[in-house]
Write a protein that holds these residues in place. Structure first.
Motif, PDB file in Angstrom:
ATOM      1  N   LYS A  82      51.581  -5.122 -53.951  1.00  0.00           N
ATOM      2  CA  LYS A  82      51.200  -6.225 -53.063  1.00  0.00           C
ATOM      3  C   LYS A  82      50.154  -5.770 -52.053  1.00  0.00           C
ATOM      4  CE  LYS A  82      53.129  -9.657 -49.877  1.00  0.00           C
ATOM      5  NZ  LYS A  82      54.362 -10.175 -49.215  1.00  0.00           N
ATOM      6  N   PHE A  83      50.333  -4.570 -51.513  1.00  0.00           N
ATOM      7  CA  PHE A  83      49.364  -4.030 -50.555  1.00  0.00           C
ATOM      8  C   PHE A  83      48.000  -3.839 -51.221  1.00  0.00           C
ATOM      9  CE2 PHE A  83      47.509  -0.189 -48.429  1.00  0.00           C
ATOM     10  CZ  PHE A  83      47.217  -0.790 -47.210  1.00  0.00           C
ATOM     11  N   ASN A  84      47.997  -3.298 -52.438  1.00  0.00           N
ATOM     12  CA  ASN A  84      46.742  -3.114 -53.169  1.00  0.00           C
ATOM     13  C   ASN A  84      46.060  -4.455 -53.439  1.00  0.00           C
ATOM     14  OD1 ASN A  84      46.845  -0.316 -53.292  1.00  0.00           O
ATOM     15  ND2 ASN A  84      47.943  -0.284 -55.239  1.00  0.00           N
ATOM     16  N   GLU A  85      46.856  -5.467 -53.736  1.00  0.00           N
ATOM     17  CA  GLU A  85      46.300  -6.805 -53.973  1.00  0.00           C
ATOM     18  C   GLU A  85      45.613  -7.334 -52.714  1.00  0.00           C
ATOM     19  OE1 GLU A  85      47.723 -11.210 -55.629  1.00  0.00           O
ATOM     20  OE2 GLU A  85      49.180  -9.588 -55.369  1.00  0.00           O
ATOM     21  N   GLU A  86      46.225  -7.079 -51.556  1.00  0.00           N
ATOM     22  CA  GLU A  86      45.602  -7.491 -50.296  1.00  0.00           C
ATOM     23  C   GLU A  86      44.284  -6.759 -50.070  1.00  0.00           C
ATOM     24  OE1 GLU A  86      48.482  -6.771 -47.292  1.00  0.00           O
ATOM     25  OE2 GLU A  86      49.832  -8.387 -47.920  1.00  0.00           O
ATOM     26  N   LEU A  87      44.260  -5.468 -50.399  1.00  0.00           N
ATOM     27  CA  LEU A  87      43.032  -4.684 -50.254  1.00  0.00           C
ATOM     28  C   LEU A  87      41.921  -5.229 -51.160  1.00  0.00           C
ATOM     29  CD1 LEU A  87      44.546  -1.067 -50.246  1.00  0.00           C
ATOM     30  CD2 LEU A  87      43.453  -2.204 -48.296  1.00  0.00           C
ATOM     31  N   VAL A  88      42.282  -5.536 -52.409  1.00  0.00           N
ATOM     32  CA  VAL A  88      41.301  -6.059 -53.362  1.00  0.00           C
ATOM     33  C   VAL A  88      40.781  -7.415 -52.903  1.00  0.00           C
ATOM     34  CG1 VAL A  88      40.976  -6.900 -55.717  1.00  0.00           C
ATOM     35  CG2 VAL A  88      42.203  -4.756 -55.315  1.00  0.00           C
ATOM     36  N   ASN A  89      41.679  -8.285 -52.476  1.00  0.00           N
ATOM     37  CA  ASN A  89      41.280  -9.622 -52.021  1.00  0.00           C
ATOM     38  C   ASN A  89      40.387  -9.560 -50.789  1.00  0.00           C
ATOM     39  OD1 ASN A  89      42.726 -10.809 -54.092  1.00  0.00           O
ATOM     40  ND2 ASN A  89      44.553 -11.167 -52.858  1.00  0.00           N
ATOM     41  N   ALA A  90      40.575  -8.517 -49.971  1.00  0.00           N
ATOM     42  CA  ALA A  90      39.742  -8.355 -48.779  1.00  0.00           C
ATOM     43  C   ALA A  90      38.417  -7.680 -49.099  1.00  0.00           C
ATOM     44  CB  ALA A  90      40.496  -7.535 -47.727  1.00  0.00           C
ATOM     45  N   GLY A  91      38.233  -7.267 -50.371  1.00  0.00           N
ATOM     46  CA  GLY A  91      36.987  -6.626 -50.772  1.00  0.00           C
ATOM     47  C   GLY A  91      36.855  -5.199 -50.285  1.00  0.00           C
ATOM     48  N   ILE A  92      37.960  -4.568 -49.954  1.00  0.00           N
ATOM     49  CA  ILE A  92      37.937  -3.227 -49.378  1.00  0.00           C
ATOM     50  C   ILE A  92      38.169  -2.140 -50.429  1.00  0.00           C
ATOM     51  CG2 ILE A  92      39.255  -1.676 -47.855  1.00  0.00           C
ATOM     52  CD1 ILE A  92      39.552  -4.024 -45.947  1.00  0.00           C
ATOM     53  N   GLU A 140      35.865   0.592 -48.829  1.00  0.00           N
ATOM     54  CA  GLU A 140      34.599   0.264 -48.164  1.00  0.00           C
ATOM     55  C   GLU A 140      34.965  -0.554 -46.931  1.00  0.00           C
ATOM     56  OE1 GLU A 140      30.573   0.615 -47.768  1.00  0.00           O
ATOM     57  OE2 GLU A 140      31.449   1.079 -49.722  1.00  0.00           O
ATOM     58  N   VAL A 141      34.762   0.031 -45.743  1.00  0.00           N
ATOM     59  CA  VAL A 141      35.160  -0.618 -44.499  1.00  0.00           C
ATOM     60  C   VAL A 141      33.994  -0.606 -43.515  1.00  0.00           C
ATOM     61  CG1 VAL A 141      37.621  -0.082 -44.728  1.00  0.00           C
ATOM     62  CG2 VAL A 141      36.091   1.584 -43.649  1.00  0.00           C
ATOM     63  N   ASP A 142      34.136  -1.376 -42.446  1.00  0.00           N
ATOM     64  CA  ASP A 142      33.095  -1.419 -41.420  1.00  0.00           C
ATOM     65  C   ASP A 142      33.198  -0.265 -40.435  1.00  0.00           C
ATOM     66  OD1 ASP A 142      31.965  -3.739 -42.443  1.00  0.00           O
ATOM     67  OD2 ASP A 142      33.287  -5.041 -41.286  1.00  0.00           O
ATOM     68  N   SER A 143      34.402   0.285 -40.290  1.00  0.00           N
ATOM     69  CA  SER A 143      34.592   1.340 -39.296  1.00  0.00           C
ATOM     70  C   SER A 143      35.872   2.099 -39.603  1.00  0.00           C
ATOM     71  CB  SER A 143      34.677   0.738 -37.891  1.00  0.00           C
ATOM     72  OG  SER A 143      35.841  -0.080 -37.783  1.00  0.00           O
TER      73      SER A 143
END
Length: 281
Positions: A29-39, A83-86
Motif C-alpha cells: 500500500k505504501f509503495n502504491e502511494e509512492l507510485v501514485n505520487a510520482g515519486i 524523485e523528490v523536490d527536497s
C-alpha cells in the motif's frame, strides 16, 4: 533530486526471516502511494548477505569473500529510488513508511550525485556528455519497437484476414466513435466515424498496432514484416495464406540463412518475409 532510501539490515533479515502477510500488504500500500505520487522510480528487497559475495580491491589484487558478513549495521536489506523536490520531502515520506522489519530498524536517505556536482573536474563537459549518452543507451535498452500499420479504411477486413491466416489475436480495439475525446472537426474523411481508431493485435510473440487512419490513403512501401516459423509445414501454410489475393514476390526456397524463405505482399499491400531460420550452432 534523486535519492536512495536504504532499508538497513537487521538480525532477522540476515537470518532470512520473511515479512508477514500483513507487513507485505502494508508495504504494498505504501509503495502504491509512492507510485501514485510520482515519486517511486524503482525499489526492491535484497536477500541476506549469506547469498552474496564481496570483492576487496587491493592494487591489482581482487580478493573475493563469500557471505554472510557479520557487520549487520553496515548491510542493507532493501532500497527505493525516489524523485523528490527536497530531502525534507523524502524524510516526510520515510516517516509514513511502515516499519519494514519485525524488530527495531533503520531507514537511511542518501542523495545521488548529479553530473553538475563534478563540473569543476569536467571543465570541457566531455565526461558529462559521455554520461548522457550512456543514460540514453540504458533507457533505450528498456524500450520496445512496435510496427504501426494504417489500412486506409480496411482495418476490420485486415484483422479478419490475419485472424484466419496467422491466428492473430485482437488484444484491444477502439473505434473513432468510441473515443473518450471528440475527434477534431474535419479530421476524419466522411464515413470513417465508425472505423478503427486504434487496435493492438498479437501475432505469435509480437504485438502490432494498426488503424484505419483518418482517410482511405495508405502506403506500405519501404519495409516488410518478418514472420519466422518453427517448421517448414507451418511456413508453407502461412506463406500460402498471406498470398491469397496478394502477390508472391519471391517463392519459398532454401537460402544460406534459412531452411525456407520467401517474400509475399498480401492483398492489403503489406509486405512479408516468411521463413524458417537455420538452426543456430
Amino acid at each position: 533530486m534523486r535519492v536512495m532510501v536504504i532499508v538497513k539490515a537487521t538480525k532477522a533479515s540476515e537470518a532470512g526471516e520473511l515479512p508477514s502477510t500483513e507487513l507485505l500488504e502494508a508495504m504494498g500500500k505504501f509503495n502504491e502511494e509512492l507510485v501514485n505520487a510520482g515519486i517511486m522510480k524503482s525499489g526492491d528487497g535484497l536477500k541476506p548477505s549469506s547469498t552474496g559475495m564481496r570483492v576487496r580491491f587491493r592494487g591489482n589484487e581482487r580478493i573475493v569473500t563469500d557471505g554472510p558478513f557479520i557487520e549487520t549495521a553496515e548491510l542493507i536489506a532493501g532500497y527505493w529510488q525516489w524523485e523528490v523536490d527536497s530531502m525534507d520531502e523524502a524524510l516526510e515520506w520515510v516517516k509514513r513508511c511502515p516499519n519494514p522489519m519485525t524488530e527495531e530498524s533503520d531507514i537511511e536517505i542518501r542523495q545521488f550525485y548529479e553530473m553538475a556536482d563534478f563540473a569543476e573536474n569536467d571543465p570541457d563537459g566531455n565526461i558529462a556528455e559521455q554520461e548522457s549518452q550512456l543514460q540514453t543507451a540504458t533507457a533505450m535498452q528498456e524500450s520496445t519497437l512496435t510496427p504501426y500499420l494504417f489500412f486506409g479504411g480496411r482495418c476490420d477486413e485486415a484483422l479478419a484476414f490475419y485472424k484466419q491466416s496467422l491466428g492473430a489475436n485482437v488484444v484491444m480495439l477502439m473505434r473513432f466513435s468510441e473515443s473518450p475525446d471528440p475527434v477534431p472537426e474535419g479530421m476524419l474523411q466522411d464515413g470513417f466515424e465508425n472505423k478503427v481508431m486504434h487496435a493492438t493485435v498479437r501475432i505469435g510473440q509480437q504485438n502490432i498496432m494498426c488503424s484505419d487512419g483518418c482517410g482511405d490513403a495508405t502506403s506500405f512501401n519501404g519495409f516488410r514484416l518478418t514472420l519466422s516459423q518453427p517448421s517448414t509445414d507451418e511456413c508453407k501454410r502461412a506463406f500460402e495464406a498471406l498470398a491469397e489475393g496478394g502477390n508472391i514476390d519471391m517463392p519459398l526456397s532454401k537460402t544460406f540463412w534459412a531452411t525456407l524463405y520467401g517474400m509475399v505482399t498480401d492483398k492489403f499491400g503489406v509486405g512479408w518475409m516468411v521463413m524458417v531460420p537455420e538452426p543456430q550452432n
